[in-house]
Design an enzyme around this catalytic site. Structure first.
Site, PDB file in Angstrom:
ATOM      1  N   GLY A  10      44.928  33.961  31.374  1.00 27.14           N
ATOM      2  CA  GLY A  10      44.230  34.420  32.578  1.00 27.14           C
ATOM      3  C   GLY A  10      43.201  33.395  33.040  1.00 27.14           C
ATOM      4  O   GLY A  10      42.958  32.387  32.368  1.00 27.14           O
ATOM      5  N   GLN A  11      42.585  33.666  34.189  1.00 27.75           N
ATOM      6  CA  GLN A  11      41.571  32.742  34.737  1.00 27.75           C
ATOM      7  C   GLN A  11      40.432  32.499  33.751  1.00 27.75           C
ATOM      8  O   GLN A  11      40.049  31.365  33.493  1.00 27.75           O
ATOM      9  CB  GLN A  11      40.918  33.360  35.976  1.00 27.75           C
ATOM     10  CG  GLN A  11      41.761  33.501  37.183  1.00 27.75           C
ATOM     11  CD  GLN A  11      40.853  33.734  38.379  1.00 27.75           C
ATOM     12  OE1 GLN A  11      40.260  32.781  38.901  1.00 27.75           O
ATOM     13  NE2 GLN A  11      40.736  34.967  38.813  1.00 27.75           N
ATOM     14  N   LEU A  12      39.895  33.606  33.209  1.00 29.52           N
ATOM     15  CA  LEU A  12      38.734  33.462  32.329  1.00 29.52           C
ATOM     16  C   LEU A  12      39.134  32.867  30.980  1.00 29.52           C
ATOM     17  O   LEU A  12      38.430  31.997  30.458  1.00 29.52           O
ATOM     18  CB  LEU A  12      38.049  34.830  32.146  1.00 29.52           C
ATOM     19  CG  LEU A  12      36.773  34.832  31.337  1.00 29.52           C
ATOM     20  CD1 LEU A  12      35.720  33.887  31.937  1.00 29.52           C
ATOM     21  CD2 LEU A  12      36.201  36.250  31.232  1.00 29.52           C
ATOM     22  N   ASP A  38      50.088  42.019  22.403  1.00 30.44           N
ATOM     23  CA  ASP A  38      50.405  42.779  23.621  1.00 30.44           C
ATOM     24  C   ASP A  38      49.532  44.034  23.676  1.00 30.44           C
ATOM     25  O   ASP A  38      49.712  44.964  22.883  1.00 30.44           O
ATOM     26  CB  ASP A  38      51.900  43.151  23.612  1.00 30.44           C
ATOM     27  CG  ASP A  38      52.305  43.898  24.878  1.00 30.44           C
ATOM     28  OD1 ASP A  38      51.428  44.154  25.737  1.00 30.44           O
ATOM     29  OD2 ASP A  38      53.497  44.237  25.002  1.00 30.44           O
ATOM     30  N   THR A  64      44.856  43.615  35.791  1.00 34.89           N
ATOM     31  CA  THR A  64      43.960  43.267  36.912  1.00 34.89           C
ATOM     32  C   THR A  64      44.590  43.455  38.302  1.00 34.89           C
ATOM     33  O   THR A  64      43.967  43.108  39.296  1.00 34.89           O
ATOM     34  CB  THR A  64      43.477  41.803  36.790  1.00 34.89           C
ATOM     35  OG1 THR A  64      44.618  40.956  36.661  1.00 34.89           O
ATOM     36  CG2 THR A  64      42.559  41.614  35.608  1.00 34.89           C
ATOM     37  N   THR A 103      34.091  45.047  35.121  1.00 34.19           N
ATOM     38  CA  THR A 103      34.188  44.744  36.552  1.00 34.19           C
ATOM     39  C   THR A 103      33.189  45.515  37.413  1.00 34.19           C
ATOM     40  O   THR A 103      32.743  46.608  37.037  1.00 34.19           O
ATOM     41  CB  THR A 103      35.613  45.109  37.032  1.00 34.19           C
ATOM     42  OG1 THR A 103      35.696  44.962  38.448  1.00 34.19           O
ATOM     43  CG2 THR A 103      35.976  46.543  36.692  1.00 34.19           C
ATOM     44  N   ASP A 104      32.923  44.959  38.602  1.00 30.59           N
ATOM     45  CA  ASP A 104      32.094  45.670  39.587  1.00 30.59           C
ATOM     46  C   ASP A 104      32.834  46.880  40.177  1.00 30.59           C
ATOM     47  O   ASP A 104      32.213  47.717  40.842  1.00 30.59           O
ATOM     48  CB  ASP A 104      31.637  44.716  40.701  1.00 30.59           C
ATOM     49  CG  ASP A 104      32.778  43.955  41.360  1.00 30.59           C
ATOM     50  OD1 ASP A 104      33.935  44.061  40.889  1.00 30.59           O
ATOM     51  OD2 ASP A 104      32.529  43.234  42.342  1.00 30.59           O
ATOM     52  N   TYR A 127      42.109  51.290  38.815  1.00 33.13           N
ATOM     53  CA  TYR A 127      41.635  50.098  38.087  1.00 33.13           C
ATOM     54  C   TYR A 127      40.199  50.307  37.605  1.00 33.13           C
ATOM     55  O   TYR A 127      39.886  50.140  36.423  1.00 33.13           O
ATOM     56  CB  TYR A 127      41.746  48.872  39.005  1.00 33.13           C
ATOM     57  CG  TYR A 127      41.106  47.620  38.461  1.00 33.13           C
ATOM     58  CD1 TYR A 127      41.645  46.953  37.367  1.00 33.13           C
ATOM     59  CD2 TYR A 127      39.944  47.096  39.038  1.00 33.13           C
ATOM     60  CE1 TYR A 127      41.055  45.803  36.855  1.00 33.13           C
ATOM     61  CE2 TYR A 127      39.346  45.948  38.541  1.00 33.13           C
ATOM     62  CZ  TYR A 127      39.903  45.300  37.454  1.00 33.13           C
ATOM     63  OH  TYR A 127      39.310  44.170  36.960  1.00 33.13           O
ATOM     64  N   TRP A 153      34.616  39.169  41.743  1.00 35.49           N
ATOM     65  CA  TRP A 153      35.075  38.091  42.630  1.00 35.49           C
ATOM     66  C   TRP A 153      35.255  36.758  41.885  1.00 35.49           C
ATOM     67  O   TRP A 153      34.742  35.711  42.306  1.00 35.49           O
ATOM     68  CB  TRP A 153      34.099  37.914  43.779  1.00 35.49           C
ATOM     69  CG  TRP A 153      34.076  39.047  44.778  1.00 35.49           C
ATOM     70  CD1 TRP A 153      34.232  40.371  44.534  1.00 35.49           C
ATOM     71  CD2 TRP A 153      33.888  38.939  46.202  1.00 35.49           C
ATOM     72  NE1 TRP A 153      34.152  41.090  45.691  1.00 35.49           N
ATOM     73  CE2 TRP A 153      33.933  40.248  46.730  1.00 35.49           C
ATOM     74  CE3 TRP A 153      33.669  37.868  47.067  1.00 35.49           C
ATOM     75  CZ2 TRP A 153      33.774  40.504  48.097  1.00 35.49           C
ATOM     76  CZ3 TRP A 153      33.499  38.132  48.421  1.00 35.49           C
ATOM     77  CH2 TRP A 153      33.563  39.433  48.932  1.00 35.49           C
TER      78      TRP A 153
HETATM   79  N1  LIG Z   1      39.507  38.380  38.865  1.00 37.21           N
HETATM   80  C1  LIG Z   1      38.416  38.995  39.301  1.00 37.21           C
HETATM   81  O1  LIG Z   1      38.018  38.856  40.460  1.00 37.21           O
HETATM   82  C2  LIG Z   1      37.648  39.902  38.383  1.00 37.21           C
HETATM   83  C3  LIG Z   1      36.556  40.576  38.912  1.00 37.21           C
HETATM   84  C4  LIG Z   1      35.812  41.408  38.070  1.00 37.21           C
HETATM   85  C5  LIG Z   1      36.147  41.533  36.745  1.00 37.21           C
HETATM   86  N2  LIG Z   1      37.222  40.872  36.256  1.00 37.21           N
HETATM   87  C6  LIG Z   1      37.535  41.059  34.839  1.00 37.21           C
HETATM   88  O2  LIG Z   1      37.401  39.791  34.226  1.00 37.21           O
HETATM   89  C7  LIG Z   1      38.342  39.676  33.162  1.00 37.21           C
HETATM   90  C8  LIG Z   1      39.132  38.386  33.342  1.00 37.21           C
HETATM   91  O3  LIG Z   1      39.775  38.433  34.609  1.00 37.21           O
HETATM   92  P1  LIG Z   1      40.757  37.271  35.097  1.00 37.21           P
HETATM   93  O4  LIG Z   1      40.487  37.045  36.543  1.00 37.21           O
HETATM   94  O5  LIG Z   1      40.698  36.134  34.134  1.00 37.21           O
HETATM   95  O6  LIG Z   1      42.139  38.034  34.982  1.00 37.21           O
HETATM   96  P2  LIG Z   1      43.609  37.433  35.144  1.00 37.21           P
HETATM   97  O7  LIG Z   1      43.575  36.032  35.588  1.00 37.21           O
HETATM   98  O8  LIG Z   1      44.378  38.450  35.936  1.00 37.21           O
HETATM   99  O9  LIG Z   1      44.132  37.451  33.639  1.00 37.21           O
HETATM  100  C9  LIG Z   1      44.328  38.647  32.966  1.00 37.21           C
HETATM  101  C10 LIG Z   1      45.106  38.320  31.711  1.00 37.21           C
HETATM  102  O10 LIG Z   1      45.341  39.578  31.041  1.00 37.21           O
HETATM  103  C11 LIG Z   1      46.601  39.460  30.459  1.00 37.21           C
HETATM  104  N3  LIG Z   1      47.241  40.753  30.219  1.00 37.21           N
HETATM  105  C12 LIG Z   1      47.602  41.686  31.122  1.00 37.21           C
HETATM  106  N4  LIG Z   1      48.281  42.663  30.499  1.00 37.21           N
HETATM  107  C13 LIG Z   1      48.334  42.325  29.184  1.00 37.21           C
HETATM  108  C14 LIG Z   1      48.903  42.924  28.047  1.00 37.21           C
HETATM  109  N5  LIG Z   1      49.592  44.047  28.108  1.00 37.21           N
HETATM  110  N6  LIG Z   1      48.749  42.303  26.856  1.00 37.21           N
HETATM  111  C15 LIG Z   1      48.095  41.131  26.747  1.00 37.21           C
HETATM  112  N7  LIG Z   1      47.551  40.499  27.799  1.00 37.21           N
HETATM  113  C16 LIG Z   1      47.672  41.107  29.008  1.00 37.21           C
HETATM  114  C17 LIG Z   1      47.447  38.697  31.456  1.00 37.21           C
HETATM  115  O11 LIG Z   1      48.518  38.144  30.750  1.00 37.21           O
HETATM  116  P3  LIG Z   1      49.766  37.426  31.472  1.00 37.21           P
HETATM  117  O12 LIG Z   1      49.248  36.070  31.856  1.00 37.21           O
HETATM  118  O13 LIG Z   1      50.808  37.411  30.409  1.00 37.21           O
HETATM  119  O14 LIG Z   1      50.111  38.303  32.637  1.00 37.21           O
HETATM  120  C18 LIG Z   1      46.463  37.679  31.986  1.00 37.21           C
HETATM  121  O15 LIG Z   1      46.550  36.449  31.311  1.00 37.21           O
HETATM  122  C19 LIG Z   1      39.167  40.966  33.197  1.00 37.21           C
HETATM  123  O16 LIG Z   1      38.619  41.874  32.272  1.00 37.21           O
HETATM  124  C20 LIG Z   1      38.958  41.508  34.575  1.00 37.21           C
HETATM  125  O17 LIG Z   1      39.066  42.928  34.607  1.00 37.21           O
HETATM  126  C21 LIG Z   1      37.977  40.058  37.041  1.00 37.21           C
END
Ligand SMILES: NC(=O)c1ccc[n+]([C@@H]2O[C@H](COP(=O)([O-])OP(=O)(O)OC[C@H]3O[C@@H](n4cnc5c(N)ncnc54)[C@H](OP(=O)(O)O)[C@@H]3O)[C@@H](O)[C@H]2O)c1
Length: 244
Positions: A10-12, A38, A64, A103-104, A127, A153
């Protein structure tokens, strides 16, 4: 310290990997993705942690897909709530610290000032509800040793995010419509990653009596999605016009 990052693709997760590769880090970091751990499969979670033990578990993985969660609520709840609850139970049992990202979306977005940690939660979609359930499960299971970081964001050079979508749209369109009735604080995932790595090294986390706490993390400033897209096009000198 043995540190586990869940959500390596994921991004983070990728941003933390980048920060670790740049810095002089003595802790031993392991990174896992869905294929190794998983979160949709509780048996897989049990098996994984029976075979692997850590001092600190950091969960960057989540379901997400905010809109899709409405029709996949069971899976969203499993990943964002039940798996998080299970990891909290394992962390407590193994004596590991747990850092979890939220998350917010746990708020209803009706505030006209920045949210603080003590503001009343009121999620408006599946969500947000599943992420809040994950937070609450951690707080119930771990009175000590857990850290919940709410952000919003996120954007980065990795994965899918608003900046990348705008760059693609801007390259292929003369004009695009972007909403201006939602405001937020775009947050660079590497800055959050740096903050998380800082927490790992901090006295706060090394304290055995560390009480479970929620923190908000974002970059500074505020803008609408419309303002954000205009800024992206200005910086990248993309001629595409943005209208509301
Ligand atoms: N993006 C935002 O704007 C945002 C805002 C607020 C909070 N957040 C929180 O910040 C955190 C990081 O967000 P991010 O933007 O890095 O998210 P992201 O890029 O969508 O990455 C999420 C990761 O979770 C993995 N995932 C999903 N289902 C899974 C499963 N069943 N088993 C194992 N891994 C799984 C995905 O794996 P795959 O690569 O295999 O799909 C992906 O690598 C999350 O907790 C999110 O809720 C994000």
């Amino acid at each position: 310290m043995k540190v586990l990052i869940i959500g390596k693709n994921g991004q983070l997760g990728q941003s933390i990997k980048k920060i670790i590769s740049l810095g002089n880090i003595k802790d031993e970091y392991s990174f896992v993705g869905r294929s190794e751990l998983d979160l949709g499969d509780s048996e897989n979670i049990t098996t994984y942690f029976n075979q692997n033990k850590f001092d600190i578990i950091i969960n960057c993985a989540a379901y997400t897909a905010v809109d899709k969660a409405e029709s996949e609520s069971k899976l969203a709840d499993q990943v964002n709530h039940l798996a998080v609850k299970q990891i909290a139970e394992i962390a407590k049992q193994q004596g590991a610290k747990f850092i979890h990202v939220s998350t917010d979306y746990v708020f209803d977005g009706m505030n006209y000032k920045p949210y603080v940690e003590t503001d009343t939660v009121n999620p408006q979609n599946i969500y947000g509800k599943t992420k809040l359930a994950g937070e609450r499960a951690i707080q119930e299971i771990m009175r000590k040793g857990a850290t919940i970081i709410r952000t919003g964001w996120l954007y980065s050079e990795f994965g899918n995010n608003f900046v990348k979508t705008m760059l693609k749209l801007g390259a292929n369109n003369e004009k695009i419509k972007v909403i201006s009735d939602q405001i937020g604080t775009p947050t660079y995932a590497s800055d959050l990653a740096q903050a998380i790595v800082g927490i790992v090294k901090s006295k706060y986390l090394q304290n055995k009596e560390q009480q479970t706490q929620i923190f908000h993390y974002s970059n500074e400033g505020v803008c609408s999605w419309y303002d954000f897209s205009k800024a992206i096009f200005d910086i990248e000198k993309i001629a595409c016009k943005v209208f509301q």
